[in-house]
Scaffold this motif. Structure first.
Motif, short mmCIF file in Angstrom:
data_model
loop_
_atom_site.label_atom_id
_atom_site.label_comp_id
_atom_site.label_asym_id
_atom_site.label_seq_id
_atom_site.Cartn_x
_atom_site.Cartn_y
_atom_site.Cartn_z
N MET A 1 -22.12 2.32 18.14
CA MET A 1 -22.15 1.35 17.05
C MET A 1 -22.81 0.10 17.46
N THR A 2 -23.34 -0.41 16.59
CA THR A 2 -23.78 -1.65 16.69
C THR A 2 -22.78 -2.66 16.00
N LYS A 3 -22.86 -3.85 16.32
CA LYS A 3 -21.77 -4.82 15.87
C LYS A 3 -21.65 -4.86 14.27
N GLN A 4 -22.67 -4.62 13.50
CA GLN A 4 -22.81 -4.60 12.14
C GLN A 4 -22.34 -3.27 11.70
N GLU A 5 -22.48 -2.30 12.33
CA GLU A 5 -21.83 -1.07 12.00
C GLU A 5 -20.54 -0.93 12.36
N ARG A 6 -20.03 -1.67 13.29
CA ARG A 6 -18.32 -1.70 13.63
C ARG A 6 -17.92 -2.58 12.12
N ALA A 7 -18.48 -3.45 11.93
CA ALA A 7 -17.87 -4.56 10.64
C ALA A 7 -17.91 -3.56 9.43
N ASP A 8 -19.13 -2.82 9.44
CA ASP A 8 -18.90 -1.92 7.83
C ASP A 8 -18.12 -0.97 7.81
N TYR A 9 -17.75 -0.53 9.06
CA TYR A 9 -16.85 0.64 9.03
C TYR A 9 -15.41 0.02 9.02
N ILE A 10 -15.02 -0.93 9.54
CA ILE A 10 -14.02 -1.77 9.33
C ILE A 10 -13.52 -2.11 7.80
N VAL A 11 -14.60 -2.73 7.14
CA VAL A 11 -14.65 -2.98 5.84
C VAL A 11 -14.31 -1.59 4.93
N GLN A 12 -14.78 -0.49 5.22
CA GLN A 12 -14.74 0.63 4.57
C GLN A 12 -13.27 1.16 4.67
N ARG A 13 -12.94 1.15 5.98
CA ARG A 13 -11.39 1.87 6.43
C ARG A 13 -10.39 0.82 5.98
N LEU A 14 -10.39 -0.22 5.94
CA LEU A 14 -9.56 -1.34 5.49
C LEU A 14 -9.32 -1.30 4.10
N GLU A 15 -10.43 -0.84 3.27
CA GLU A 15 -10.43 -0.71 1.78
C GLU A 15 -9.60 0.53 1.40
N GLU A 16 -9.62 1.54 2.44
CA GLU A 16 -8.93 2.60 2.03
C GLU A 16 -7.73 2.39 2.26
N LEU A 17 -7.09 1.88 3.34
CA LEU A 17 -5.87 1.54 3.80
C LEU A 17 -4.94 0.76 2.89
N TYR A 18 -5.86 -0.67 2.36
CA TYR A 18 -5.23 -1.43 1.66
C TYR A 18 -6.11 -1.96 0.58
N PRO A 19 -6.00 -1.16 -0.60
CA PRO A 19 -6.89 -1.25 -1.66
C PRO A 19 -6.29 -2.63 -2.54
N GLU A 20 -4.94 -3.02 -2.29
CA GLU A 20 -4.43 -3.99 -2.99
C GLU A 20 -3.89 -4.95 -1.84
N THR A 21 -4.09 -6.17 -2.12
CA THR A 21 -3.73 -7.23 -1.18
C THR A 21 -2.95 -8.31 -1.68
N PRO A 22 -1.55 -8.09 -1.69
CA PRO A 22 -0.72 -9.08 -2.46
C PRO A 22 -0.56 -10.28 -1.28
N ILE A 23 -0.57 -11.66 -1.80
CA ILE A 23 -0.51 -12.56 -1.03
C ILE A 23 1.23 -12.61 -0.45
N PRO A 24 1.08 -12.64 0.89
CA PRO A 24 2.18 -12.55 1.67
C PRO A 24 3.45 -13.57 1.20
N LEU A 25 2.88 -14.80 1.16
CA LEU A 25 4.05 -16.10 0.96
C LEU A 25 4.32 -16.08 -0.62
N ASP A 26 5.30 -16.14 -0.85
CA ASP A 26 5.97 -16.12 -2.33
C ASP A 26 5.74 -17.51 -2.70
#
Length: 207
Positions: A1-26
């Motif tokens: 994997m090139t660095k950009q390919e790693r970055a693209d994979y990371i974006v794809q996988r994180l979107e699958e894992l965390y489609p919603e991102t609530p702000i942690p601090l109330d």
């Protein structure tokens, strides 16, 4: 994997894992978010969320907070650590917001970073999460994971932020920085993964 390919994979996988991102601090508005982020320095979000209800019951606007004795602020926020410095900063920045910004949190990096106790990371969080301005706040999780995922050399957080902004599309920054934090806490902690254990580390470091 090139660095950009790693970055693209990371974006794809994180979107699958965390489609919603609530702000942690109330928080309820930019001011309470600013104070919460300031308190989170060298402290967990969980602890901050346990402390801020009492603080914001006492004062939840710059006008009200500047009237509260610093000692009273410090007594409430002591569990967050660094309470003498943080309480003084909260008091001082509240006064500055009233006197120089009409009681409003400025939507400007330079103006935010000029406030007592507010560094670049804190300003970036407020700009991203309160105002929706593209920013890439780098905390310890992001700094650690960016190095583990071979996205950057990892010399310091400034360098990590610069590399991440180059690799990831600007419109993804605000959500992605939270996704990386969530992943770091849940799957790729400092002690729980050595860069060869979790799913993303295994994938990006094996190809």
């Amino acid at each position: 994997m090139t660095k950009q390919e790693r970055a693209d994979y990371i974006v794809q996988r994180l979107e699958e894992l965390y489609p919603e991102t609530p702000i942690p601090l109330d928080h309820t508005d930019p001011y309470t978010l600013l104070v919460a982020v300031l308190l989170s320095a060298q402290c967990t979000d969980l602890r901050v969320n346990q402390v801020t209800p009492a603080l914001f019951e006492l004062a939840n606007t710059p006008e009200a907070m500047m009237q509260v004795p610093v000692e009273d602020i410090q007594a409430i926020i002591r569990p967050c650590g660094l309470s003498p410095r943080k309480s003084q900063a909260i008091s001082d920045l509240s006064k500055i917001l009233v006197e120089q910004h009409g009681g409003e949190v400025p939507q400007d990096f330079d103006a935010l970073e000029a406030l007592p106790g507010v560094g670049h990371k804190t300003a970036s969080v407020v700009m991203a999460q309160a105002f929706g301005v593209p920013a890439f706040p780098v905390d310890t999780h992001i700094h650690r994971l960016a190095k583990r995922w071979r996205l950057c050399p990892g010399k310091n957080v400034v360098e990590t932020e610069r590399y991440c902004k180059r690799l990831f599309a600007k419109e993804k920054w605000n959500k992605l920085h939270l996704q990386i934090i969530f992943y770091g806490r849940e799957h790729c902690s400092a002690r729980g993964c050595d860069g060869k254990t979790c799913e993303i580390c295994t994938t990006v470091n094996s190809k």
